[in-house]
Design a protein around this motif. Structure first.
Motif, PDB file in Angstrom:
ATOM      1  N   PHE A  76       0.891  -1.525   0.003  1.00 44.56           N
ATOM      2  CA  PHE A  76       0.426   0.286   0.447  1.00 44.56           C
ATOM      3  C   PHE A  76       0.849   1.183   0.308  1.00 44.56           C
ATOM      4  N   ASN A  77       0.763   1.820  -0.688  1.00 48.73           N
ATOM      5  CA  ASN A  77       1.690   2.958  -1.283  1.00 48.73           C
ATOM      6  C   ASN A  77       0.222   4.830  -0.287  1.00 48.73           C
ATOM      7  N   TYR A  78       1.155   5.737  -0.244  1.00 49.70           N
ATOM      8  CA  TYR A  78       0.556   7.277   0.006  1.00 49.70           C
ATOM      9  C   TYR A  78       0.939   7.953  -1.262  1.00 49.70           C
ATOM     10  N   GLY A  79      -0.330   9.025  -1.437  1.00 51.45           N
ATOM     11  CA  GLY A  79      -0.180   9.916  -2.223  1.00 51.45           C
ATOM     12  C   GLY A  79       0.158  11.024  -1.274  1.00 51.45           C
ATOM     13  N   TRP A  80      -0.714  11.772  -1.080  1.00 49.78           N
ATOM     14  CA  TRP A  80      -1.087  12.773   0.149  1.00 49.78           C
ATOM     15  C   TRP A  80      -2.269  12.448   0.586  1.00 49.78           C
ATOM     16  N   TRP A  81      -2.389  11.517   0.997  1.00 49.61           N
ATOM     17  CA  TRP A  81      -3.547  10.725   2.033  1.00 49.61           C
ATOM     18  C   TRP A  81      -2.602  10.108   3.052  1.00 49.61           C
ATOM     19  N   LYS A  82      -2.636  10.840   4.715  1.00 49.57           N
ATOM     20  CA  LYS A  82      -1.909  10.700   5.775  1.00 49.57           C
ATOM     21  C   LYS A  82      -2.900   9.253   6.406  1.00 49.57           C
ATOM     22  N   LEU A  83      -2.140   8.904   7.575  1.00 47.65           N
ATOM     23  CA  LEU A  83      -2.883   7.871   8.193  1.00 47.65           C
ATOM     24  C   LEU A  83      -3.807   8.095   9.350  1.00 47.65           C
ATOM     25  N   LYS A  84      -3.229   9.362   9.529  1.00 46.04           N
ATOM     26  CA  LYS A  84      -4.866  10.479  10.040  1.00 46.04           C
ATOM     27  C   LYS A  84      -6.226  10.364   9.275  1.00 46.04           C
ATOM     28  N   TYR A  85      -5.824  10.641   7.923  1.00 40.36           N
ATOM     29  CA  TYR A  85      -7.613  10.492   7.538  1.00 40.36           C
ATOM     30  C   TYR A  85      -7.724   9.780   7.504  1.00 40.36           C
ATOM     31  N   SER A  86      -7.408   8.211   7.545  1.00 37.10           N
ATOM     32  CA  SER A  86      -7.798   6.761   7.954  1.00 37.10           C
ATOM     33  C   SER A  86      -8.385   6.530   9.195  1.00 37.10           C
ATOM     34  N   ILE A  87      -7.555   7.072  10.011  1.00 38.71           N
ATOM     35  CA  ILE A  87      -8.377   7.531  11.312  1.00 38.71           C
ATOM     36  C   ILE A  87      -9.545   7.979  11.335  1.00 38.71           C
ATOM     37  N   LEU A  88      -9.754   9.158  10.835  1.00 41.89           N
ATOM     38  CA  LEU A  88     -10.836   9.626  11.024  1.00 41.89           C
ATOM     39  C   LEU A  88     -12.042   9.396  10.082  1.00 41.89           C
ATOM     40  N   VAL A  89     -11.684   8.506   8.910  1.00 42.63           N
ATOM     41  CA  VAL A  89     -12.803   7.900   7.804  1.00 42.63           C
ATOM     42  C   VAL A  89     -12.710   6.801   8.100  1.00 42.63           C
ATOM     43  N   ASP A  90     -12.117   5.811   8.518  1.00 46.66           N
ATOM     44  CA  ASP A  90     -12.726   4.108   8.730  1.00 46.66           C
ATOM     45  C   ASP A  90     -13.845   4.563   9.650  1.00 46.66           C
ATOM     46  N   PRO A  91     -14.080   4.835  10.692  1.00 46.07           N
ATOM     47  CA  PRO A  91     -15.142   4.858  11.448  1.00 46.07           C
ATOM     48  C   PRO A  91     -16.824   5.575  10.656  1.00 46.07           C
ATOM     49  N   ILE A  92     -16.008   6.022   9.677  1.00 48.42           N
ATOM     50  CA  ILE A  92     -17.400   6.888   9.171  1.00 48.42           C
ATOM     51  C   ILE A  92     -17.806   5.620   8.257  1.00 48.42           C
ATOM     52  N   LEU A  93     -17.061   4.659   7.631  1.00 45.57           N
ATOM     53  CA  LEU A  93     -17.088   4.050   6.609  1.00 45.57           C
ATOM     54  C   LEU A  93     -18.044   2.947   7.408  1.00 45.57           C
ATOM     55  N   LEU A  94     -17.551   2.291   8.361  1.00 43.67           N
ATOM     56  CA  LEU A  94     -17.663   1.279   9.702  1.00 43.67           C
ATOM     57  C   LEU A  94     -19.559   1.383   9.426  1.00 43.67           C
ATOM     58  N   VAL A  95     -19.678   3.222   9.755  1.00 41.01           N
ATOM     59  CA  VAL A  95     -21.083   3.166  10.380  1.00 41.01           C
ATOM     60  C   VAL A  95     -22.133   3.255   9.248  1.00 41.01           C
ATOM     61  N   ILE A  96     -21.325   3.305   7.566  1.00 37.82           N
ATOM     62  CA  ILE A  96     -22.045   3.157   6.932  1.00 37.82           C
ATOM     63  C   ILE A  96     -22.142   2.136   7.010  1.00 37.82           C
ATOM     64  N   LEU A  97     -21.367   1.829   6.338  1.00 31.39           N
ATOM     65  CA  LEU A  97     -21.333  -0.154   6.559  1.00 31.39           C
ATOM     66  C   LEU A  97     -22.232  -1.037   7.137  1.00 31.39           C
ATOM     67  N   LEU A  98     -22.848  -0.277   8.437  1.00 33.89           N
ATOM     68  CA  LEU A  98     -23.640  -1.207   9.106  1.00 33.89           C
ATOM     69  C   LEU A  98     -24.911  -0.434   8.719  1.00 33.89           C
ATOM     70  N   ASN A  99     -25.037   0.361   8.459  1.00 31.51           N
ATOM     71  CA  ASN A  99     -26.691   1.403   8.399  1.00 31.51           C
ATOM     72  C   ASN A  99     -26.493   0.592   6.801  1.00 31.51           C
ATOM     73  N   TYR A 100     -26.137   0.112   5.903  1.00 30.09           N
ATOM     74  CA  TYR A 100     -25.867  -0.393   4.488  1.00 30.09           C
ATOM     75  C   TYR A 100     -27.241  -1.814   4.736  1.00 30.09           C
ATOM     76  N   TYR A 101     -26.040  -2.456   5.833  1.00 25.59           N
ATOM     77  CA  TYR A 101     -26.786  -4.147   5.932  1.00 25.59           C
ATOM     78  C   TYR A 101     -27.570  -3.848   7.241  1.00 25.59           C
ATOM     79  N   LYS A 102     -28.162  -2.986   7.759  1.00 23.89           N
ATOM     80  CA  LYS A 102     -29.200  -2.902   8.581  1.00 23.89           C
ATOM     81  C   LYS A 102     -30.569  -2.544   7.624  1.00 23.89           C
ATOM     82  N   TRP A 103     -30.660  -1.651   6.428  1.00 21.10           N
ATOM     83  CA  TRP A 103     -31.344  -1.396   5.575  1.00 21.10           C
ATOM     84  C   TRP A 103     -31.607  -2.293   4.574  1.00 21.10           C
ATOM     85  N   ILE A 104     -30.398  -3.470   4.807  1.00 18.53           N
ATOM     86  CA  ILE A 104     -30.674  -3.975   3.679  1.00 18.53           C
ATOM     87  C   ILE A 104     -31.481  -5.602   4.081  1.00 18.53           C
ATOM     88  N   CYS A 105     -31.695  -5.910   5.338  1.00 17.22           N
ATOM     89  CA  CYS A 105     -31.855  -7.211   6.293  1.00 17.22           C
ATOM     90  C   CYS A 105     -33.096  -6.139   6.298  1.00 17.22           C
TER      91      CYS A 105
END
Length: 112
Positions: A76-105
């Motif tokens: 995995f390689n970074y351009g302008w992305w930084k690990l701190k962006y992932s730390i901020l974005v990953d919780p949002i992505l997991l919440v989106i995944l959970l909400n999508y799953y609940k909606w589909i179910c």
């Protein structure tokens, strides 16, 4: 994919469209999402759900850190992305995944 291909924030193996990244995108990410959803403690206490969520975030950050190591460990390689962006974005992505799953179910239960 959008941040990878359009904005060159990060990429797998080599920059640009790359067939070597296809196994990562198709055989790693969907099963990991399914594992997260399969083991998620939906009917447990709020504390247990928060801890589960936190452990997954920790796992994701550690995994990304290892993937950033030089070859042969990292791919995995970074351009302008930084690990701190992932730390901020990953919780949002997991919440989106959970909400999508609940909606589909919810829709599946109505159909059946």
């Amino acid at each position: 994919m959008y941040i990878d291909q359009k904005y060159h924030g990060y990429w797998y193996f080599t920059q640009g469209v790359d067939l070597a990244a296809l196994p990562t995108l198709t055989m790693l990410l969907p099963p990991v999402n399914m594992i997260f959803l399969n083991w998620f403690p939906f009917n447990s206490s709020l504390l247990k759900r928060i801890l589960y969520f936190f452990y997954w975030l920790l796992f994701m950050v550690i995994y990304e850190t290892i993937a950033l190591l030089p070859e042969p460990w990292g791919y995995f390689n970074y351009g302008w992305w930084k690990l701190k962006y992932s730390i901020l974005v990953d919780p949002i992505l997991l919440v989106i995944l959970l909400n999508y799953y609940k909606w589909i179910c919810k829709i599946e239960k109505k159909v059946n």
